[in-house]
Design a protein around this motif. Structure first.
Motif, mmCIF file in Angstrom:
data_model
loop_
_atom_site.group_PDB
_atom_site.id
_atom_site.type_symbol
_atom_site.label_atom_id
_atom_site.label_comp_id
_atom_site.label_asym_id
_atom_site.label_seq_id
_atom_site.Cartn_x
_atom_site.Cartn_y
_atom_site.Cartn_z
ATOM 1 N N GLN A 1 -0.467 -4.534 -1.152
ATOM 2 C CA GLN A 1 0.317 -3.339 -1.506
ATOM 3 C C GLN A 1 1.040 -2.732 -0.302
ATOM 4 O O GLN A 1 0.994 -1.518 -0.083
ATOM 5 C CB GLN A 1 -0.586 -2.281 -2.161
ATOM 6 C CG GLN A 1 -1.162 -2.717 -3.488
ATOM 7 C CD GLN A 1 -1.980 -1.634 -4.155
ATOM 8 O OE1 GLN A 1 -2.305 -0.612 -3.560
ATOM 9 N NE2 GLN A 1 -2.326 -1.845 -5.401
ATOM 10 N N ALA A 2 1.688 -3.571 0.486
ATOM 11 C CA ALA A 2 2.466 -3.063 1.623
ATOM 12 C C ALA A 2 3.921 -2.880 1.205
ATOM 13 O O ALA A 2 4.402 -3.508 0.267
ATOM 14 C CB ALA A 2 2.369 -4.018 2.799
ATOM 15 N N SER A 3 4.620 -2.012 1.920
ATOM 16 C CA SER A 3 6.052 -1.818 1.692
ATOM 17 C C SER A 3 6.877 -2.783 2.534
ATOM 18 O O SER A 3 7.968 -3.186 2.145
ATOM 19 C CB SER A 3 6.446 -0.369 2.028
ATOM 20 O OG SER A 3 5.732 0.545 1.239
ATOM 21 N N LEU B 1 8.808 5.684 7.805
ATOM 22 C CA LEU B 1 7.745 4.968 7.098
ATOM 23 C C LEU B 1 6.793 5.896 6.362
ATOM 24 O O LEU B 1 5.701 5.465 5.971
ATOM 25 C CB LEU B 1 6.959 4.093 8.082
ATOM 26 C CG LEU B 1 7.734 2.944 8.731
ATOM 27 C CD1 LEU B 1 6.859 2.226 9.745
ATOM 28 C CD2 LEU B 1 8.238 1.963 7.688
ATOM 29 N N ALA B 2 7.156 7.139 6.203
ATOM 30 C CA ALA B 2 6.271 8.090 5.521
ATOM 31 C C ALA B 2 5.893 7.563 4.136
ATOM 32 O O ALA B 2 6.760 7.255 3.317
ATOM 33 C CB ALA B 2 6.970 9.438 5.402
ATOM 34 N N GLY B 3 4.591 7.439 3.889
ATOM 35 C CA GLY B 3 4.116 6.950 2.602
ATOM 36 C C GLY B 3 4.208 5.453 2.414
ATOM 37 O O GLY B 3 3.945 4.942 1.321
ATOM 38 N N LYS B 4 4.590 4.723 3.468
ATOM 39 C CA LYS B 4 4.720 3.268 3.376
ATOM 40 C C LYS B 4 3.742 2.607 4.346
ATOM 41 O O LYS B 4 3.286 3.226 5.296
ATOM 42 C CB LYS B 4 6.151 2.835 3.702
ATOM 43 C CG LYS B 4 7.207 3.469 2.799
ATOM 44 C CD LYS B 4 8.605 3.087 3.248
ATOM 45 C CE LYS B 4 9.669 3.746 2.375
ATOM 46 N NZ LYS B 4 11.045 3.411 2.814
ATOM 47 N N SER B 5 3.440 1.344 4.112
ATOM 48 C CA SER B 5 2.561 0.605 5.010
ATOM 49 C C SER B 5 3.209 -0.711 5.398
ATOM 50 O O SER B 5 4.137 -1.196 4.751
ATOM 51 C CB SER B 5 1.198 0.346 4.363
ATOM 52 O OG SER B 5 1.347 -0.436 3.195
ATOM 53 N N VAL B 6 2.693 -1.298 6.497
ATOM 54 C CA VAL B 6 3.265 -2.513 7.068
ATOM 55 C C VAL B 6 2.168 -3.573 7.173
ATOM 56 O O VAL B 6 1.080 -3.294 7.687
ATOM 57 C CB VAL B 6 3.857 -2.235 8.463
ATOM 58 C CG1 VAL B 6 4.431 -3.507 9.064
ATOM 59 C CG2 VAL B 6 4.925 -1.146 8.389
ATOM 60 N N ALA B 7 2.452 -4.777 6.694
ATOM 61 C CA ALA B 7 1.476 -5.865 6.747
ATOM 62 C C ALA B 7 2.007 -6.999 7.610
ATOM 63 O O ALA B 7 3.213 -7.233 7.691
ATOM 64 C CB ALA B 7 1.169 -6.374 5.347
#
Length: 588
Positions: free
Chosen positions: A510-512, A451-457
């Motif tokens: 802006q989540a991945s 998940l490097a550089g990504k986010s979770v919603a």
């Protein structure tokens, strides 16, 4: 340096904040930045623990708190040597307004170009200011960011002033030696004679010198540090009063409460609830209604503190009726079976599938919203466990058996510990929690590079709105607190369990990865709002939607249910992401 040059040196310098965040290090865990990662100056503050700080090849033992200024291009590793080390990182850029490079004397560098450590006890206001800076910065609003920069500049000023005052070349005197030792060991039993021996002086001399410089005696200083850290934990954690007492060095919760009240004027629980009404009648009611679940030991045995008072456990109850399915999950995890439990459903009431097999000998007592009170009476339990939702039934329930009432959103880990105390299964509860912490820690490490550089919603479509959950939500806590997954900036500063936004504003998250709490099973189909959300998110090339059952993720709130949620997270983010990456490589 002439005065006019010093004035120009500082008046032309501007501070611009770049980022800020906080976290907690458990024993032996590390926070590491190498030369390539420190691309700007940063402030590192740590409180509530002790450990080691290795910076530019030098190792320094740090005490209960410290502040560190790290310049661009440096490297450091912070290692926790205590149960819990709370840290704050703020990165910033210092530049000249005029663009002119100031010539500094060779015998001295500009403080903003030096990495240094202030290992004395942090001012409590610094921690509060740092947290306020990050909160304002996360909001992303112009005026709030402007205020964050102003607060940061003031904080850097205070840090530099303390650093400058310590550059006179004299070695630390006996007061600083003892103060530093106390800051690292305030949780332990400390005696005045031992502190004096450490400083190489007499007890009276130490007391006199300490009083002169700190305006209080050495042992009062110990209490001050303990209470400052206790107040921080009361304000920022969900730990019970008993747990906090133990963490700051008190084995007796009652004695800790008396000491805390002497310093702050109110008991710890009142301090935590200082925003409720202070009129006597309203305050007493609010105190019980907002009471967090906890326990303490008495000569007669454990005492469970709940929303309706205290329940002394003189013997383990044998027939327990639970009016929330999560409590049935807790009992089953401990190897016990409730005598009766509510179920779920509307047209047909049944036990949830994930624990149904363990409840074959359990009587069905209606639903959470509509418990079957005649069935509870017929069951003749010796204890009833319910939530604040069942307040209207309290008079009738209390006539049947003793009642424990907990907040429905109380931490499942806290409830499991209390059920362990209640049923004589303390060791089993501790093992379950240890297994969970071990599992989430390992999974967190596996997910970090993925998940490097990504986010979770975590989102839930409602009528014309979308609920975006934060770490304050009990399932959000699994994602962001237990697994340490990166939250979108949109929700990083949420003080409530969720934000509510329109569907059109969803791209601002802006989540991945989106875990979509779907109401499909409850509604018999996908709602129009949920359909719009799915279409909007599917339009993005770099977004992944993981639809999960809302009823399961919100209602399954016991050890079995929570571990089931972790299973789904692992499948979606680890197994699924690895599969997608491999597929992308093949396509390429």
């Amino acid at each position: 340096m002439p005065l006019h040059e010093q004035t120009s040196l500082w008046s032309d310098t501007t501070i611009k904040m770049l980022d800020g965040y906080s976290g907690t290090l458990q024993t032996s865990h590390t926070l590491t930045f190498d030369e390539t990662e420190v691309t700007s100056n940063l402030l590192l503050l740590a409180v509530g623990g002790e450990g080691e700080l290795a910076m530019n090849g030098e190792v320094c033992h740090i005490g209960a708190s410290f502040a560190c200024h790290v310049v661009k291009g440096a490297s450091f590793t912070l290692t926790s040597r205590s149960d819990e080390l709370y840290y704050i990182v703020i990165t910033y850029k210092a530049s000249s307004l005029t663009g002119v490079s100031h010539d500094l004397p060779s015998y001295r560098k500009h403080p903003l170009q030096i990495s240094f450590i202030q290992s004395t006890m942090l001012q409590n206001e610094w921690v509060q200011t740092a947290e306020k800076i990050i909160a304002k910065w996360r909001r992303g609003e112009g005026l709030e960011c402007f205020h964050a920069n102003a607060l940061l500049q003031g904080m850097i000023y205070e840090l530099i002033m303390e650093y400058e005052c310590g550059q006179g070349g004299e070695e630390s005197d006996i007061v600083e030696i003892v103060a530093s030792y106390i800051a690292s060991h305030y949780r332990q039993d400390l005696e005045l004679k031992d502190l004096a021996a450490l400083a190489g002086c007499g007890v009276r001399q130490l007391q006199r010198r300490f009083k002169q410089e700190k305006q209080l005696g050495p042992m009062e200083y110990v209490i001050q540090l303990r209470m400052a850290n206790a107040s921080r934990m009361l304000h920022h954690t969900e730990a019970s009063v008993g747990e906090i007492a133990e963490r700051v060095g008190y084995s007796d919760t009652y004695y800790f409460s008396r000491a805390f009240k002497k310093v702050y004027g109110v008991p710890p629980l009142h301090y935590r609830l200082n925003k409720v009404s202070k009129t006597d009648a309203d305050y007493a009611t609010a105190l019980l209604e907002n009471r967090l679940a906890s326990s303490y030991d008495s000569p007669q045995g454990p005492v469970i503190c709940h929303m309706r008072g205290e329940y002394p456990v003189t013997e383990s109850p044998r027939r327990i009726a639970v009016l929330d399915v999560q409590y049935a999950d807790h009992l089953l995890a401990l190897g016990l079976c409730p005598a009766g439990s509510v179920g779920s459903g509307s047209l047909s009431v049944h036990f949830p599938q994930y624990i149904r097999a363990g409840l074959q000998d359990t009587e069905l007592l209606g639903t959470y919203e509509y418990p079957d009170l005649p069935a509870v009476e017929k069951l003749s339990p010796d204890l009833i466990v319910c939530t604040e939702v069942h307040e209207p039934y309290m008079e009738r329930l209390s006539a049947i058996a003793p009642v424990l009432m907990f907040k429905r959103n109380e931490s499942w880990q806290t409830i499991l510990r209390l059920f362990g105390e209640l049923t004589g299964k303390r060791a089993e509860a501790q093992r379950i929690l240890a297994d969970y912490h071990r599992r989430t820690a390992l999974l967190s490490e596996e997910l970090a590079p993925v998940l490097a550089g990504k986010s979770v919603a975590l989102i839930r479509p409602l009528d014309s709105l979308v609920r975006v959950h934060s770490a304050a939500h009990r399932t959000g806590a699994v994602l962001y607190r237990d697994l340490g997954l990166p939250a979108p900036l949109f929700v990083a500063d949420a003080s409530d369990t969720a934000y509510h936004i329109s569907v059109d504003r969803l791209p601002a998250v802006q989540a991945s990865h989106y875990f979509l709490l779907s109401n499909e099973a409850m509604q018999g189909g996908i709602s129009a709002t949920e359909q719009r959300v799915r279409v909007m998110l599917n339009a993005g090339d770099r977004q992944h939607i993981h639809a999960v059952d809302a009823a399961t993720w919100i209602g399954c709130y016991g050890p079995t249910g929570i571990n089931g949620i972790v299973d789904q997270i692992e499948q979606a983010l680890l197994v699924g992401e690895i599969g997608r990456t491999a597929s992308e490589r093949i396509e390429y």
